[in-house]
Design a protein around this motif. Structure first.
Motif, PDB file in Angstrom:
ATOM      1  N   THR A 130      21.089   5.794 -27.539  1.00  0.00           N
ATOM      2  CA  THR A 130      21.853   4.332 -26.439  1.00  0.00           C
ATOM      3  C   THR A 130      19.737   3.925 -25.304  1.00  0.00           C
ATOM      4  O   THR A 130      19.759   3.261 -25.215  1.00  0.00           O
ATOM      5  CB  THR A 130      22.394   4.854 -25.253  1.00  0.00           C
ATOM      6  OG1 THR A 130      23.252   5.780 -26.221  1.00  0.00           O
ATOM      7  CG2 THR A 130      23.294   3.558 -24.373  1.00  0.00           C
ATOM      8  N   ARG A 139      25.948 -17.791 -31.836  1.00  0.00           N
ATOM      9  CA  ARG A 139      25.061 -17.515 -32.342  1.00  0.00           C
ATOM     10  C   ARG A 139      23.772 -18.275 -32.849  1.00  0.00           C
ATOM     11  O   ARG A 139      22.913 -18.347 -32.773  1.00  0.00           O
ATOM     12  CB  ARG A 139      24.998 -15.681 -31.510  1.00  0.00           C
ATOM     13  CG  ARG A 139      23.137 -15.703 -31.337  1.00  0.00           C
ATOM     14  CD  ARG A 139      23.088 -14.182 -31.357  1.00  0.00           C
ATOM     15  NE  ARG A 139      21.463 -13.576 -30.792  1.00  0.00           N
ATOM     16  CZ  ARG A 139      21.510 -12.686 -30.662  1.00  0.00           C
ATOM     17  NH1 ARG A 139      22.643 -11.382 -30.521  1.00  0.00           N
ATOM     18  NH2 ARG A 139      20.128 -12.674 -30.770  1.00  0.00           N
ATOM     19  N   ALA A 181      14.543  -3.044 -25.594  1.00  0.00           N
ATOM     20  CA  ALA A 181      15.127  -4.463 -25.108  1.00  0.00           C
ATOM     21  C   ALA A 181      14.387  -5.039 -24.417  1.00  0.00           C
ATOM     22  O   ALA A 181      14.424  -6.903 -24.170  1.00  0.00           O
ATOM     23  CB  ALA A 181      16.881  -4.528 -24.227  1.00  0.00           C
ATOM     24  N   PHE A 203      11.322  -5.037 -24.832  1.00  0.00           N
ATOM     25  CA  PHE A 203       9.974  -5.138 -25.314  1.00  0.00           C
ATOM     26  C   PHE A 203      10.301  -6.414 -26.152  1.00  0.00           C
ATOM     27  O   PHE A 203      11.301  -6.724 -27.120  1.00  0.00           O
ATOM     28  CB  PHE A 203       9.326  -3.747 -27.010  1.00  0.00           C
ATOM     29  CG  PHE A 203       8.927  -2.944 -26.073  1.00  0.00           C
ATOM     30  CD1 PHE A 203       7.669  -3.422 -25.399  1.00  0.00           C
ATOM     31  CD2 PHE A 203       9.917  -1.419 -25.371  1.00  0.00           C
ATOM     32  CE1 PHE A 203       6.602  -1.865 -24.598  1.00  0.00           C
ATOM     33  CE2 PHE A 203       9.481  -0.608 -24.903  1.00  0.00           C
ATOM     34  CZ  PHE A 203       7.960  -1.093 -24.723  1.00  0.00           C
ATOM     35  N   ASP A 204       9.252  -7.299 -25.839  1.00  0.00           N
ATOM     36  CA  ASP A 204       9.724  -8.431 -27.247  1.00  0.00           C
ATOM     37  C   ASP A 204       9.317  -8.639 -28.555  1.00  0.00           C
ATOM     38  O   ASP A 204       8.086  -8.744 -29.395  1.00  0.00           O
ATOM     39  CB  ASP A 204       9.044  -9.916 -27.034  1.00  0.00           C
ATOM     40  CG  ASP A 204       9.221 -10.635 -27.045  1.00  0.00           C
ATOM     41  OD1 ASP A 204      10.138 -11.295 -28.233  1.00  0.00           O
ATOM     42  OD2 ASP A 204       9.230 -12.350 -26.870  1.00  0.00           O
ATOM     43  N   PHE A 208      27.872  -3.862 -27.114  1.00  0.00           N
ATOM     44  CA  PHE A 208      26.920  -3.539 -25.667  1.00  0.00           C
ATOM     45  C   PHE A 208      25.470  -4.709 -26.293  1.00  0.00           C
ATOM     46  O   PHE A 208      25.281  -4.917 -25.478  1.00  0.00           O
ATOM     47  CB  PHE A 208      26.510  -2.349 -25.550  1.00  0.00           C
ATOM     48  CG  PHE A 208      25.845  -2.050 -24.993  1.00  0.00           C
ATOM     49  CD1 PHE A 208      25.323  -2.500 -23.818  1.00  0.00           C
ATOM     50  CD2 PHE A 208      24.390  -0.795 -25.035  1.00  0.00           C
ATOM     51  CE1 PHE A 208      24.252  -2.141 -22.789  1.00  0.00           C
ATOM     52  CE2 PHE A 208      23.542  -0.468 -24.049  1.00  0.00           C
ATOM     53  CZ  PHE A 208      23.489  -1.289 -22.900  1.00  0.00           C
ATOM     54  N   ARG A 236      17.459 -10.689 -25.954  1.00  0.00           N
ATOM     55  CA  ARG A 236      16.246 -11.373 -25.090  1.00  0.00           C
ATOM     56  C   ARG A 236      15.501 -12.429 -26.100  1.00  0.00           C
ATOM     57  O   ARG A 236      15.690 -12.317 -26.649  1.00  0.00           O
ATOM     58  CB  ARG A 236      15.173 -10.407 -24.449  1.00  0.00           C
ATOM     59  CG  ARG A 236      14.958  -9.367 -25.625  1.00  0.00           C
ATOM     60  CD  ARG A 236      13.319  -8.209 -25.111  1.00  0.00           C
ATOM     61  NE  ARG A 236      12.825 -10.092 -25.069  1.00  0.00           N
ATOM     62  CZ  ARG A 236      12.129  -9.784 -23.807  1.00  0.00           C
ATOM     63  NH1 ARG A 236      11.791  -8.903 -22.894  1.00  0.00           N
ATOM     64  NH2 ARG A 236      10.738 -10.654 -24.244  1.00  0.00           N
ATOM     65  N   TYR A 263      29.053  -1.803 -31.232  1.00  0.00           N
ATOM     66  CA  TYR A 263      27.859  -3.049 -31.658  1.00  0.00           C
ATOM     67  C   TYR A 263      28.365  -3.979 -30.291  1.00  0.00           C
ATOM     68  O   TYR A 263      26.883  -4.904 -30.003  1.00  0.00           O
ATOM     69  CB  TYR A 263      29.191  -3.160 -32.486  1.00  0.00           C
ATOM     70  CG  TYR A 263      28.079  -2.761 -34.314  1.00  0.00           C
ATOM     71  CD1 TYR A 263      27.275  -3.163 -34.912  1.00  0.00           C
ATOM     72  CD2 TYR A 263      29.132  -1.766 -34.185  1.00  0.00           C
ATOM     73  CE1 TYR A 263      26.548  -2.068 -35.784  1.00  0.00           C
ATOM     74  CE2 TYR A 263      28.312  -0.481 -35.086  1.00  0.00           C
ATOM     75  CZ  TYR A 263      27.826  -1.300 -36.293  1.00  0.00           C
ATOM     76  OH  TYR A 263      27.301  -0.501 -37.332  1.00  0.00           O
ATOM     77  N   ASP A 288      14.269  -8.576 -32.886  1.00  0.00           N
ATOM     78  CA  ASP A 288      15.169  -7.859 -32.329  1.00  0.00           C
ATOM     79  C   ASP A 288      16.310  -7.822 -32.259  1.00  0.00           C
ATOM     80  O   ASP A 288      16.715  -6.597 -32.311  1.00  0.00           O
ATOM     81  CB  ASP A 288      15.195  -9.016 -30.778  1.00  0.00           C
ATOM     82  CG  ASP A 288      14.964  -8.479 -30.003  1.00  0.00           C
ATOM     83  OD1 ASP A 288      13.740  -7.040 -29.514  1.00  0.00           O
ATOM     84  OD2 ASP A 288      15.402  -8.636 -28.865  1.00  0.00           O
ATOM     85  N   VAL A 289      17.471  -8.437 -33.644  1.00  0.00           N
ATOM     86  CA  VAL A 289      18.573  -8.229 -33.702  1.00  0.00           C
ATOM     87  C   VAL A 289      18.186  -7.417 -34.060  1.00  0.00           C
ATOM     88  O   VAL A 289      19.857  -6.570 -34.710  1.00  0.00           O
ATOM     89  CB  VAL A 289      19.378 -10.084 -33.707  1.00  0.00           C
ATOM     90  CG1 VAL A 289      20.588  -8.994 -34.310  1.00  0.00           C
ATOM     91  CG2 VAL A 289      18.964 -10.628 -32.599  1.00  0.00           C
ATOM     92  N   ASN A 324      12.191 -11.915 -34.236  1.00  0.00           N
ATOM     93  CA  ASN A 324      13.214 -12.292 -34.921  1.00  0.00           C
ATOM     94  C   ASN A 324      13.612 -10.614 -34.943  1.00  0.00           C
ATOM     95  O   ASN A 324      14.263 -10.376 -35.903  1.00  0.00           O
ATOM     96  CB  ASN A 324      12.925 -12.576 -35.865  1.00  0.00           C
ATOM     97  CG  ASN A 324      12.417 -14.434 -35.849  1.00  0.00           C
ATOM     98  OD1 ASN A 324      13.502 -15.169 -34.895  1.00  0.00           O
ATOM     99  ND2 ASN A 324      11.581 -15.170 -36.252  1.00  0.00           N
ATOM    100  N   LEU A 352      21.859  -6.771 -24.173  1.00  0.00           N
ATOM    101  CA  LEU A 352      20.864  -5.949 -24.804  1.00  0.00           C
ATOM    102  C   LEU A 352      19.551  -7.688 -25.590  1.00  0.00           C
ATOM    103  O   LEU A 352      19.193  -7.882 -26.524  1.00  0.00           O
ATOM    104  CB  LEU A 352      20.810  -5.579 -25.669  1.00  0.00           C
ATOM    105  CG  LEU A 352      20.590  -4.258 -24.495  1.00  0.00           C
ATOM    106  CD1 LEU A 352      20.572  -2.539 -25.749  1.00  0.00           C
ATOM    107  CD2 LEU A 352      20.362  -3.819 -23.273  1.00  0.00           C
ATOM    108  N   MET A 368      20.379  -3.369 -34.190  1.00  0.00           N
ATOM    109  CA  MET A 368      21.003  -3.568 -35.107  1.00  0.00           C
ATOM    110  C   MET A 368      21.538  -2.467 -35.631  1.00  0.00           C
ATOM    111  O   MET A 368      22.884  -1.541 -36.257  1.00  0.00           O
ATOM    112  CB  MET A 368      21.849  -4.634 -36.561  1.00  0.00           C
ATOM    113  CG  MET A 368      22.586  -5.809 -35.210  1.00  0.00           C
ATOM    114  SD  MET A 368      24.216  -5.132 -34.721  1.00  0.00           S
ATOM    115  CE  MET A 368      24.007  -5.292 -33.280  1.00  0.00           C
ATOM    116  N   THR A 383      17.316   2.221 -27.493  1.00  0.00           N
ATOM    117  CA  THR A 383      17.921   0.275 -27.594  1.00  0.00           C
ATOM    118  C   THR A 383      17.535   0.181 -25.967  1.00  0.00           C
ATOM    119  O   THR A 383      18.066  -0.613 -26.399  1.00  0.00           O
ATOM    120  CB  THR A 383      19.139   0.679 -28.027  1.00  0.00           C
ATOM    121  OG1 THR A 383      19.871  -0.788 -28.394  1.00  0.00           O
ATOM    122  CG2 THR A 383      21.478   0.926 -27.371  1.00  0.00           C
ATOM    123  N   VAL A 384      18.759   0.537 -24.981  1.00  0.00           N
ATOM    124  CA  VAL A 384      17.954  -0.061 -23.211  1.00  0.00           C
ATOM    125  C   VAL A 384      16.733  -0.124 -23.724  1.00  0.00           C
ATOM    126  O   VAL A 384      16.244  -0.993 -23.075  1.00  0.00           O
ATOM    127  CB  VAL A 384      18.290   0.479 -22.284  1.00  0.00           C
ATOM    128  CG1 VAL A 384      18.307   0.035 -21.669  1.00  0.00           C
ATOM    129  CG2 VAL A 384      19.950   0.921 -22.665  1.00  0.00           C
TER     130      VAL A 384
END
Lengths: 391, 125
Positions: free
Chosen positions: B38, A64, B45, B47-48, A384, A391, A382, B53-54, B51, A389, B58, B41-42
């Motif tokens: 959950t 990645r 996803a 929304f932009d 999932f 983007r 982790y 994001d990850v 960097n 997700l 996490m 977190t969905v």
């Protein structure tokens, strides 16, 4: 208990001033010591599991970091809905598992069996949904590098996938075997076998509940499918079929090959119709992939040396998307193997729970399997977001 | 089997009464929190966050993992030694991933991804 009379003679010799409960191995002084030793062993095993999976996460991180756009582009092919449902199912199974440990401690035997059966059922639903995801991707050719053959213009597969049948077959055979076993037990009046077979039939049937759930969600998805796929695959989802039929030019929608390959204007026009979810989804996915693979995103650390035309625009190759799917299959596949192993040990627990082996001083096996089950859940927690997700 | 010999005389003996069942409302509360996280977190996803994001996903995943570890896996009330062993494994995971990642960036040019051709359209369905 019959053994209490016989035990003191054999055990007094090594210094016990009390009788052994039958569940206490005689190299342990107390049930608590036995429990703590087993638990320590289980934790050490879980550590090896963490280290084992860390290798997979490391491979993920390396690839990645090198090609973030490949991961973003390919993540479009993973159905977030199915992933989210599976996350919920696994979390719920963790709840029932933790509850089962409680039931073992409080000696609620009926409830313990029920909770274990619920955990097993969730595991089966998870696998059922997973088999839909896998078979769908295999049909599309979204495979590891050596077999990767996806092309947007490939003819779409119609009807039930052979891969799905292969994956469902062991569960169907298992279900059939259990039903036969149940009927035999019923005929011979074997109460123990009946008590085991009944929940296990529900458990195996739940695999097909998962398959059904996955099929419904998959057909309703709008992420990356072209119209012909919807028109062909949604025999069961009359809603979507009706929506496509209601579109201005339904003949064009049905003949999706021409659409997906070149005729952008028709597709865009169709996509303007709110009800045309399939085409809308495809257009949106294409736009997003275009942005991702083209000029929209410059990954951190990436150098843009040449003109825009030299920036790779297609991640759909073996060494890019193929590698992503290689990682995807290994990570989710090994996780699924852990689920299968969990189903094995949970079945063992279910049998013992029907036998009422556990009590408030001997609930170790339930607790240890619970720890294992939670680790499997933890890894999915982790996996999932990391796979679905992006983007 | 249901009549446990130990149940009448050994309940109060040292090393026999160690089960501490976690209350049902606690289990349900943890499950509710996990489900909520959950959903968050969905939802995030879509929304932009660039960097971030990850990092955000996490962090949420780690909160979820911590909840599972502390309450479902009983680490909050367990012998601390188990917790130390478990957290210790993450030290080694961190060492492993950090060194491998930095290595992969510095040394291997053969590791660079190849831009190959996309697969051809298959003629048979």
């Amino acid at each position: 208990m019959a053994t209490t009379e016989a035990l003191p003679e054999t055990h007094d010799s090594h210094g016990h001033d009390h009788d052994h409960p039958p569940f206490l191995a005689h190299h342990f002084d107390t049930p608590e010591q036995q429990f703590d030793s087993g638990k320590l062993g289980m934790w050490l095993f879980l550590v090896t599991e963490i280290l084992f999976f860390s290798g997979l996460f490391c491979a993920y991180a390396i690839f990645r970091a090198q090609r973030p756009e490949v991961f973003i582009g390919c993540s479009e092919f993973l159905n977030t809905k199915l992933g989210a449902i599976n996350t919920g199912v696994l979390l719920f199974s963790s709840l029932t598992m933790a509850w089962a440990v409680r039931c073992a401690q409080t000696e609620e035997f009926k409830k313990l069996t029920g909770m274990l059966a619920a955990t097993l059922s969730c595991a089966m639903i998870f696998l059922g949904v997973k088999s839909i995801e896998y078979s769908h991707k295999w049909e599309l050719g979204l495979l590891p590098p050596a077999f990767y053959s996806y092309h947007p213009d490939n003819p779409h597969h119609e009807g039930v996938s052979m891969y799905l049948i292969y994956m469902a077959l062991p569960f169907a055979i298992g279900l059939l075997g259990l039903v036969i076993w149940f009927l035999k037990a019923k005929a011979s009046g074997d109460l123990f076998a009946i008590a085991v077979a009944k929940p296990m039939i529900v458990v195996f049937a739940c695999f097909f509940v998962g398959v059904g759930l996955g099929t419904i969600l998959e057909s309703g998805e709008t992420d990356h499918h072209s119209a012909d796929h919807h028109a062909a695959a949604d025999h069961d989802s009359s809603e979507t079929a009706a929506a496509i039929a209601a579109a201005p030019s339904d003949t064009a929608a049905a003949d999706g090959r021409a659409l997906s390959s070149s005729d952008d204007s028709i597709r865009d026009r169709l996509a303007r119709d709110e009800t045309n979810t399939g085409i809308r989804g495809e257009v949106r996915a294409r736009q997003r992939q275009g942005v991702v693979a083209g000029t929209g995103v410059v990954p951190r650390g990436a150098e843009i040396a040449g003109p825009i035309a030299s920036v790779p625009t297609n991640v759909n190759t073996r060494s890019q998307a193929g590698v992503f799917f290689g990682i995807y299959y290994v990570m989710t596949g090994i996780h699924a193997i852990h689920i299968l192993a969990g189903i094995g040990v949970l079945t063992w627990l279910l049998v013992r729970s029907v036998r009422q082996d556990f009590n408030r001083q001997y609930f170790g096996p339930v607790d240890y399997v619970g720890l294992y089950w939670h680790i499997v859940d933890l890894i999915w927690i982790y996996l999932f977001p990391l796979l679905y997700l992006i983007r | 089997m249901a009549s446990h010999a130990h149940s009448h005389d050994s309940t109060h003996r040292e090393g026999y009464d160690f089960a501490h069942p976690f209350p049902v409302w606690g289990l349900l509360l943890v499950f509710a929190a996990l489900t909520l996280l959950t959903i968050i977190t969905v939802a995030q996803a879509s929304f932009d966050l660039g960097n971030l994001d990850v990092a955000v996903t996490m962090v949420i995943a780690t909160i979820k993992a911590t909840l599972v570890m502390l309450f479902f896996m009983h680490l909050a009330f367990d012998k601390p030694f188990n917790l130390i062993i478990f957290l210790g494994s993450f030290v080694f995971v961190a060492l492993f991933i950090i060194f491998t990642l930095s290595d992969s960036r510095m040394t291997s040019s053969s590791f660079e991804p190849v831009d190959d051709e996309p697969p051809v359209v298959s003629t048979s369905g």
